[in-house]
Design a protein around this motif. Structure first.
Motif, PDB file in Angstrom:
ATOM      1  N   ARG A   1       0.299 -10.962  11.291  1.00 36.12           N
ATOM      2  CA  ARG A   1      -0.185 -11.962  11.921  1.00 36.12           C
ATOM      3  C   ARG A   1       0.507 -12.483  13.085  1.00 36.12           C
ATOM      4  N   ASP A   2       1.987 -12.480  13.132  1.00 38.61           N
ATOM      5  CA  ASP A   2       2.603 -12.777  13.977  1.00 38.61           C
ATOM      6  C   ASP A   2       3.801 -11.682  14.887  1.00 38.61           C
ATOM      7  N   GLY A   3       3.391 -10.401  14.566  1.00 41.40           N
ATOM      8  CA  GLY A   3       4.305  -9.476  14.951  1.00 41.40           C
ATOM      9  C   GLY A   3       3.892  -8.826  16.146  1.00 41.40           C
ATOM     10  N   ALA A   4       2.837  -9.322  16.802  1.00 35.82           N
ATOM     11  CA  ALA A   4       2.067  -8.630  17.903  1.00 35.82           C
ATOM     12  C   ALA A   4       2.092  -7.088  17.771  1.00 35.82           C
ATOM     13  N   LEU A   5       1.684  -6.782  16.832  1.00 37.22           N
ATOM     14  CA  LEU A   5       1.640  -5.077  16.241  1.00 37.22           C
ATOM     15  C   LEU A   5       0.257  -4.654  16.309  1.00 37.22           C
ATOM     16  N   ASP A   6       0.155  -3.270  16.173  1.00 40.00           N
ATOM     17  CA  ASP A   6      -1.187  -2.592  15.740  1.00 40.00           C
ATOM     18  C   ASP A   6      -1.192  -1.764  14.668  1.00 40.00           C
ATOM     19  N   GLY A   7      -0.013  -1.767  13.818  1.00 38.92           N
ATOM     20  CA  GLY A   7      -0.012  -1.295  12.620  1.00 38.92           C
ATOM     21  C   GLY A   7       1.391  -1.322  11.912  1.00 38.92           C
ATOM     22  N   PHE A   8       1.417  -0.267  11.030  1.00 33.49           N
ATOM     23  CA  PHE A   8       2.563  -0.280  10.360  1.00 33.49           C
ATOM     24  C   PHE A   8       3.110   1.531  10.133  1.00 33.49           C
ATOM     25  N   LEU A   9       4.348   1.470  10.015  1.00 35.68           N
ATOM     26  CA  LEU A   9       4.759   2.753   9.587  1.00 35.68           C
ATOM     27  C   LEU A   9       5.519   2.600   8.079  1.00 35.68           C
ATOM     28  N   VAL A  10       5.231   3.159   6.900  1.00 40.94           N
ATOM     29  CA  VAL A  10       5.732   2.326   5.704  1.00 40.94           C
ATOM     30  C   VAL A  10       6.316   3.469   5.143  1.00 40.94           C
ATOM     31  N   GLY A  11       7.769   3.214   4.527  1.00 41.71           N
ATOM     32  CA  GLY A  11       8.591   4.409   3.841  1.00 41.71           C
ATOM     33  C   GLY A  11       8.215   3.919   2.604  1.00 41.71           C
ATOM     34  N   GLY A  12       9.428   3.375   1.806  1.00 40.71           N
ATOM     35  CA  GLY A  12       9.393   3.161   0.395  1.00 40.71           C
ATOM     36  C   GLY A  12       8.261   2.798  -0.101  1.00 40.71           C
ATOM     37  N   ALA A  13       7.568   1.442   0.325  1.00 41.05           N
ATOM     38  CA  ALA A  13       6.445   0.909  -0.255  1.00 41.05           C
ATOM     39  C   ALA A  13       4.876   2.135  -0.178  1.00 41.05           C
ATOM     40  N   SER A  14       5.171   3.030   0.538  1.00 41.16           N
ATOM     41  CA  SER A  14       4.105   3.989   0.635  1.00 41.16           C
ATOM     42  C   SER A  14       3.984   4.738  -0.523  1.00 41.16           C
ATOM     43  N   LEU A  15       4.998   4.616  -1.294  1.00 41.98           N
ATOM     44  CA  LEU A  15       5.222   5.602  -2.578  1.00 41.98           C
ATOM     45  C   LEU A  15       4.723   5.291  -3.915  1.00 41.98           C
ATOM     46  N   ARG A  16       4.040   3.941  -3.477  1.00 40.58           N
ATOM     47  CA  ARG A  16       3.309   3.380  -4.410  1.00 40.58           C
ATOM     48  C   ARG A  16       2.005   3.001  -4.136  1.00 40.58           C
ATOM     49  N   ALA A  17       0.960   3.464  -4.699  1.00 40.66           N
ATOM     50  CA  ALA A  17      -0.588   3.232  -4.380  1.00 40.66           C
ATOM     51  C   ALA A  17      -0.752   1.856  -4.040  1.00 40.66           C
ATOM     52  N   GLU A  18      -0.478   1.028  -5.252  1.00 32.31           N
ATOM     53  CA  GLU A  18      -1.118  -0.389  -5.020  1.00 32.31           C
ATOM     54  C   GLU A  18      -0.403  -1.303  -3.943  1.00 32.31           C
ATOM     55  N   ALA A  19       0.911  -0.900  -3.669  1.00 33.54           N
ATOM     56  CA  ALA A  19       1.692  -1.567  -2.546  1.00 33.54           C
ATOM     57  C   ALA A  19       1.031  -0.969  -1.160  1.00 33.54           C
ATOM     58  N   PHE A  20       0.997   0.256  -1.173  1.00 35.76           N
ATOM     59  CA  PHE A  20       0.671   0.745   0.191  1.00 35.76           C
ATOM     60  C   PHE A  20      -0.627   0.232   0.503  1.00 35.76           C
ATOM     61  N   HIS A  21      -1.759   0.249  -0.475  1.00 36.96           N
ATOM     62  CA  HIS A  21      -3.039  -0.138  -0.296  1.00 36.96           C
ATOM     63  C   HIS A  21      -3.080  -1.981  -0.034  1.00 36.96           C
ATOM     64  N   ALA A  22      -2.096  -2.376  -0.601  1.00 37.39           N
ATOM     65  CA  ALA A  22      -2.032  -3.690  -0.183  1.00 37.39           C
ATOM     66  C   ALA A  22      -1.632  -4.081   1.151  1.00 37.39           C
ATOM     67  N   ILE A  23      -0.674  -3.227   1.589  1.00 38.07           N
ATOM     68  CA  ILE A  23      -0.473  -3.321   3.006  1.00 38.07           C
ATOM     69  C   ILE A  23      -1.272  -3.033   4.095  1.00 38.07           C
ATOM     70  N   CYS A  24      -2.197  -2.004   3.615  1.00 33.76           N
ATOM     71  CA  CYS A  24      -3.361  -1.729   4.473  1.00 33.76           C
ATOM     72  C   CYS A  24      -4.472  -2.920   4.565  1.00 33.76           C
ATOM     73  N   ARG A  25      -4.494  -3.511   3.462  1.00 29.75           N
ATOM     74  CA  ARG A  25      -5.594  -4.690   3.253  1.00 29.75           C
ATOM     75  C   ARG A  25      -4.911  -5.865   4.201  1.00 29.75           C
ATOM     76  N   ALA A  26      -3.743  -5.977   4.003  1.00 27.13           N
ATOM     77  CA  ALA A  26      -3.324  -7.136   4.829  1.00 27.13           C
ATOM     78  C   ALA A  26      -3.540  -6.957   6.283  1.00 27.13           C
ATOM     79  N   LEU A  27      -3.534  -5.708   6.732  1.00 27.40           N
ATOM     80  CA  LEU A  27      -3.654  -5.347   8.052  1.00 27.40           C
ATOM     81  C   LEU A  27      -5.174  -5.512   8.399  1.00 27.40           C
ATOM     82  N   ASP A  28      -5.774  -5.003   7.543  1.00 29.37           N
ATOM     83  CA  ASP A  28      -7.387  -4.953   7.565  1.00 29.37           C
ATOM     84  C   ASP A  28      -7.788  -6.511   7.807  1.00 29.37           C
ATOM     85  N   ASP A  29      -7.316  -7.322   6.932  1.00 26.61           N
ATOM     86  CA  ASP A  29      -8.110  -8.767   7.101  1.00 26.61           C
ATOM     87  C   ASP A  29      -7.388  -9.445   8.188  1.00 26.61           C
TER      88      ASP A  29
END
Ligand code: PGA
Length: 257
Positions: free
Chosen positions: A223-251
């Motif tokens: 919301r506040d980072g003036a960004l177009d997306g994320f590059l995710v390390g540690g949290a991308s190793l867990r499907a639920e967490a990674f998917h939640a990050i993708c959803r946060a951006l999508d929303d």
């Protein structure tokens, strides 16, 4: 926000069996709760690419297969290295270029980053150019100038036709794998500065943020980072967490349209 995207960098984690498992888990979540706008990619270790690519194809997951690195040369006597043609054959669509761990631990300097970027973007793949300052630079207030210099060094000589295939990932070293996430305002300031450096080079590219992104902080950053997306390390190793990050951006993207 333009071309919103989230890429998971698995680094040197997960053998091919574990990698298949994680890809399948992610597939289940994406089918259950599909994303409307966000492109999602995963960057497994080289030896997992073939297996992960098979799952992506067989299950029609629509994930972008990414590589974490590539050699600058076309082919030949480069023991232990992997070429871009080999990656293309496996269906790789994007490559991380100049990740801070490559720069810091494996001697990848600005000149090599520039040559690798030219090789990847010149061949038609998406190049995710990683930049970011370390803590000493940040504490001295030099982060904007430092990153601007990294960008100029990498991009200045890039052919016109290759430019549209560059994505920039701002990843401050002090936030990578440390659990210390940059404040949204710090990310926004640096991303604005990156955009103005790019504009000065006649460039426009999506700008991602990476560094301790989690399901918990992704919404505020989006919301506040003036960004177009994320590059995710540690949290991308867990499907639920990674998917939640993708959803946060999508929303977040949906709510700003
Ligand atoms: P992290 O890594 O999310 O584990 O901090 C990010 C990266 O290195 O790309």
């Amino acid at each position: 926000m333009r071309s919103p995207a989230v890429y998971g960098n698995w680094k040197m984690n997960l053998d091919f069996v574990e990698a298949v498992h994680l890809t399948q888990e992610l597939g289940v979540l994406l089918r259950r709760t599909p994303l409307e706008h966000v492109e999602v990619g995963v960057a497994p270790p080289f030896v997992d690419l073939r297996s992960v690519s098979s799952v992506i194809e067989a299950d029609r997951l629509g994930l972008v297969l990414c590589a974490q690195h590539v050699n600058e040369y076309e082919a030949g006597a480069h023991t232990g290295e992997v070429s871009l043609a080999m990656l293309e054959r496996l269906g790789v669509g994007a490559v991380l270029v100049g990740h801070s761990e490559r720069r810091r631990l494996y001697g990848m300097d600005d000149a090599l980053v520039a040559r690798t970027l030219a090789r990847v973007a010149g061949a038609g793949l998406r190049a995710i150019l990683c930049v970011g300052e370390d803590l000493a630079v940040r504490e001295a207030g030099g982060e904007a100038a430092f990153v601007a210099e990294q960008l100029r060094a990498a991009i200045a000589g890039l052919a016109e036709g290759a430019r549209a295939r560059v994505t920039v990932a701002y990843e401050p070293l002090w936030a990578i794998g440390t659990g210390v996430v940059a404040e949204p305002a710090q990310v926004a300031a640096q991303n604005e500065s990156i955009r103005s450096t790019l504009a000065g080079l006649g460039f426009d590219a999506p700008v991602l943020y990476g560094g301790s992104v989690t399901a918990e902080n992704a919404t505020d950053l989006a919301r506040d980072g003036a960004l177009d997306g994320f590059l995710v390390g540690g949290a991308s190793l867990r499907a639920e967490a990674f998917h939640a990050i993708c959803r946060a951006l999508d929303d977040c993207y949906a709510s700003t349209r």
